[in-house]
Design an enzyme around this catalytic site. Structure first.
Site, mmCIF file in Angstrom:
data_model
loop_
_atom_site.group_PDB
_atom_site.id
_atom_site.type_symbol
_atom_site.label_atom_id
_atom_site.label_comp_id
_atom_site.label_asym_id
_atom_site.label_seq_id
_atom_site.Cartn_x
_atom_site.Cartn_y
_atom_site.Cartn_z
ATOM 1 N N ASP A 304 0.555 -1.134 -0.193
ATOM 2 C CA ASP A 304 0.418 -0.038 0.062
ATOM 3 C C ASP A 304 0.983 0.862 -0.105
ATOM 4 O O ASP A 304 1.621 1.573 1.224
ATOM 5 C CB ASP A 304 -0.815 0.227 1.154
HETATM 6 C C1 NOJ Z 1 -3.265 4.529 0.168
HETATM 7 C C2 NOJ Z 1 -4.763 3.539 0.448
HETATM 8 O O1 NOJ Z 1 -4.837 3.161 2.340
HETATM 9 C C3 NOJ Z 1 -4.733 2.560 -0.533
HETATM 10 O O2 NOJ Z 1 -6.160 1.934 0.051
HETATM 11 C C4 NOJ Z 1 -5.052 3.343 -1.826
HETATM 12 O O3 NOJ Z 1 -5.949 2.276 -2.697
HETATM 13 C C5 NOJ Z 1 -3.633 3.592 -2.191
HETATM 14 N N1 NOJ Z 1 -3.040 4.845 -1.249
HETATM 15 C C6 NOJ Z 1 -3.417 4.198 -3.493
HETATM 16 O O4 NOJ Z 1 -4.083 5.066 -3.824
#
Ligand code: NOJ
Length: 762
Positions: A304
């Site tokens: 993530d």
């Molecule tokens: C952080 C978030 O926690 C996640 O859910 C998301 O898909 C990513 N950023 C990319 O934007």
């Protein structure tokens, strides 16, 4: 105008929730995991790649050419320009980008990859298509309130239809994290607190996004996130520590991931949090032993965002190089945003710290996925500027958004049948910061939708009533700041009206990522507004805007009617008006419990009884498990929601014994004694009275949504089998024990409904 019948499929899904039970840990063992065939040409391709190109295939970056919202949501840590990114494409040092800017951007990048890179490997375009692309559907927690997995599947399908036409191959959805602490801002992105509902919605959304054939130009690869237990953050603080037992992991937090996998999801996203001391991004047990070895997952895992880098701040990795190594060896196949893999993998391989065979294995997987998405056959299959326009915000998508909107609205309270309102003959004052205006309609986590295309509450109400002049709009307050003269104007508007629609709650920046709230109450200026308006004595319908459950207090809790409307997206105003004026009888149920007090968090219905339960809700006894002055119950529990009908549960029939290999048929008569049509969500709960591991006070095991005309009765039958009674035993493995079980068929997790007991006998 709209088809309010429940599709046969939805009904079957509900009824079949027992039969098709997905929270069953044993079922998890039996299902075939999502398979990813690796086409023969892939090995030949891998053999031709340099180490740098291999690392490039494992590197996903934020799109340098994105849009305003996308950039704000994902401030690019590398500060790359589009030209620099095109160079990276030519060099083969990037596998794809996310949250980019539509088909034209994708066309230019893909053209560079296919004509100017050495190996001509197509790029992969990802995006956060969370609850719609340009047509926005209700936030996922709202949609889960519909208790209609079929609806969640259809909105995901439509989102794919729109988004895939804009060049997007892969969505970072569904988020399948169970949320039991409503302070956690990301509650809005999941299906709430319950495992069964979470499983069914997870499966449905995966099916919807991925469609029948991942190669289709209206299908996107789905991504089950955030693996794992991201929702179990201590004190509901986003990104914070998670420390749960393996039993709770397996029983509560993991099943929706397994359900997503069984539905065919082929990508997972690692969570930011640690679990009991080990960050997920570096957690080999989670990523390899559990996900690959035990569950047989063959797709790939992406970090993530800068999750690999964050292991340094966790105090788990010494430096960037070690962070890259730990994430890679743990089983995170693709690094998002940090660029760590392309920076450090070649060097780690050369130093003998990372086996090249492992790198090859992961590259094979990523290439196999690109093949599965049809990109080697036609890299431009989802990139078509014309199609991007014609598929954007179609009539069918708007109609679906309205259907999803009204099916997401929960009627908490309706004293004296204040609702539905007549369409004429009443002066209506809409008061509150969400009364009107093109803001806070789409809700959090929208990258591509435009508020300007959404219908606000005032427009929806005006379109529904006979005389538009009978409707006034007064903001009364800001969301978190008072408005000069706002209360006086609101009181005057209320006094001049017959009924008040009090549009209050949370703005869309108050929930979502990083938006944990210490106190899940109405912001003070809006509470003051509610008190002042209530003092006029006019009947009030609270129209709540919220991304999580709230602790409603004072005049808000005491209002005669309360509607939970979440963030409904494109058709917000029309969907709310459908419910307000009775075009649609509310049918949604709370997917997360509304507590009596904010200090009760985390509160969820499936809690344990403790050794000192308070014997009755009417009287709080000393030295029992409750806070001072508050029963250990919700104000409005999971599963609660009223209709415009009057629903009665009678004639529960169930044999007293369930044989070890047999089944138990449970039937109940559900009647609509009211004067209006209604849809009821009939819920079946059990409690295992005595077991070798203590069990929750109730667990949802099945539900069925059914439509009842005035005066109509229907007998609903559920079938129980032993495997429904499984739990995770002392050895952290699924087990089932004979004994006495309570069984309720009820309209909510804390309603009595009809009750019986049965014995499971060996
Ligand atoms: C952080 C978030 O926690 C996640 O859910 C998301 O898909 C990513 N950023 C990319 O934007």
């Amino acid at each position: 105008m709209y088809d309010t019948r429940i599709s046969r499929r939805a009904a079957l899904l509900g009824a079949g929730a027992v039969a098709a039970w997905v929270s069953n840990p044993a079922r998890a063992m039996l299902q075939a995991a999502a398979q990813l065939p690796v086409p023969a040409f892939v090995d030949g391709l891998v053999a031709k790649m340099t180490l740098a190109e291999k690392a490039g295939q494992l590197t996903l970056m934020p799109a340098a050419w994105s849009g305003g919202t996308a950039t704000a949501l994902n401030p690019a840590t590398q500060g790359s320009s589009f030209d620099t990114q095109l160079d990276e494409v030519r060099q083969g040092s990037i596998t794809g980008v996310f949250n980019g800017n539509g088909a034209e951007m994708a066309r230019r990048m893909q053209t560079a990859a296919m004509t100017q890179s050495r190996l001509k490997i197509p790029l992969l375009f990802a995006a956060d298509v969370i609850h719609g692309h340009r047509t926005i559907f209700p936030v996922p927690v709202g949609e889960a309130a519909s208790f209609e997995p079929d609806l969640a599947e259809r909105t995901a399908r439509m989102a794919s239809y729109e988004a895939a036409a804009a060049g997007i191959d892969w969505t970072f959805a569904p988020m399948v994290d169970i949320a039991r602490d409503q302070r956690w801002g990301r509650t809005m992105e999941g299906a709430g607190e319950d495992v069964l509902l979470g499983n069914l919605i997870a499966e449905a959304r995966v099916r919807g996004f991925q469609g029948k054939d991942l190669k289709a130009n209206d299908a996107m690869l789905a991504c089950a996130k955030h693996f794992a237990a991201y929702g179990a953050a201590e004190a509901g603080l986003d990104y914070s520590t998670v420390d749960v037992s393996e039993r709770t992991l397996r029983e509560v937090y993991l099943p929706p991931f397994k359900a997503a996998l069984d539905a065919g999801v082929l990508s997972f996203m690692a969570s930011f949090n640690e679990i009991s001391g080990v960050p997920s991004t570096g957690n080999e047990w989670l990523m390899r032993k559990l996900l690959r070895d035990e569950w047989g997952f063959e797709g790939f895992v992406v970090s993530d965002y800068t999750g690999d880098m964050e292991m340094i701040d966790h105090g788990f990795a010494q430096d960037l190089r070690e962070a890259a190594k730990l994430a890679f060896l743990a089983g995170v196949d693709m690094s998002m945003t940090s660029g760590f893999y392309r920076q450090h993998l070649p060097e780690l391989v050369e130093a003998g710290e990372v086996p090249v065979a492992r790198v090859d294995e992961l590259v094979r997987k990523v290439l196999a996925m690109k093949a599965r998405l049809g990109l080697f056959e036609d890299p431009f299959r989802r990139i078509d500027a014309k199609r991007e326009k014609t598929r954007s915000r179609t009539k069918a998508a708007t109609a679906l958004s309205r259907e999803a909107g009204r099916k997401s609205i929960v009627l908490l309270k309706n004293q004296g049948d204040l609702l539905p309102l007549p369409k004429s003959g009443k002066k209506i004052a809409i008061i509150g910061p969400f009364a009107a205006g093109q803001h806070d309609l789409n809700g959090p986590w929208v990258v591509y939708g435009d508020q300007a295309n959404a219908t606000d509450l005032a427009s929806g109400v005006r379109a529904a009533v006979a005389d538009k002049a009978s409707v006034t709009v007064t903001p009364g307050s800001g969301v978190e700041e008072p408005l000069a003269g706002g209360i006086e104007a609101a009181v005057a508007a209320a006094q001049a009206a017959d009924v008040v629609l009090l549009a209050i709650g949370e703005s869309e920046t108050m929930s979502g990522e990083a938006q944990s709230r210490a106190e899940i109450v109405m912001p003070a200026p809006q509470q003051a507004l509610a008190e002042a308006v209530a003092a006029t004595g006019k009947p009030i319908v609270v129209v709540l805007k919220n991304g999580r459950a709230l602790a409603l207090q004072g005049a808000v809790a005491n209002a005669p009617a309360i509607l939970v409307t979440w963030f409904l997206g494109t058709e917000t105003g029309n969907a709310i008006a459908d419910v307000l004026f009775g075009a649609y009888s509310p049918s949604a149920r709370l997917p997360c419990s509304f507590p009596r007090s904010p200090g009760q968090q985390p509160y969820y219905y499936a809690h344990k009884q403790t050794g000192r339960p308070n014997p009755s809700d009417d009287k709080l006894e000393p030295y029992k498990a409750h806070y001072r002055g508050i029963p250990n119950k919700a104000l409005y529990p999971f599963g609660h929601g009223l209709t415009y009908g009057v629903i009665e549960y009678t004639d529960l029939q169930a044999a007293p014994k369930l044989a070890w290999d047999g089944d138990l048929s449970v039937s109940v008569r559900v009647s609509n004694r009211g004067k209006r049509a209604a849809e009821e969500v009939v819920q079946l709960y059990i409690r295992d009275r005595v077991a070798s591991v203590t069990r929750p006070v109730r667990e949802l095991k099945a539900f069925r949504k059914l439509a009842l005309a005035p005066g109509q009765s229907e007998t609903v039958t559920f079938k129980l089998r032993r495997d429904l009674l499984l739990f995770i035993g002392r050895d952290d493995k699924p087990t089932v024990e004979p004994g006495t079980f309570d069984l309720w068929v009820a309209p909510s997790a804390e309603a009595e409904g009809v009750h019986t007991t049965f014995e499971l006998v060996r």
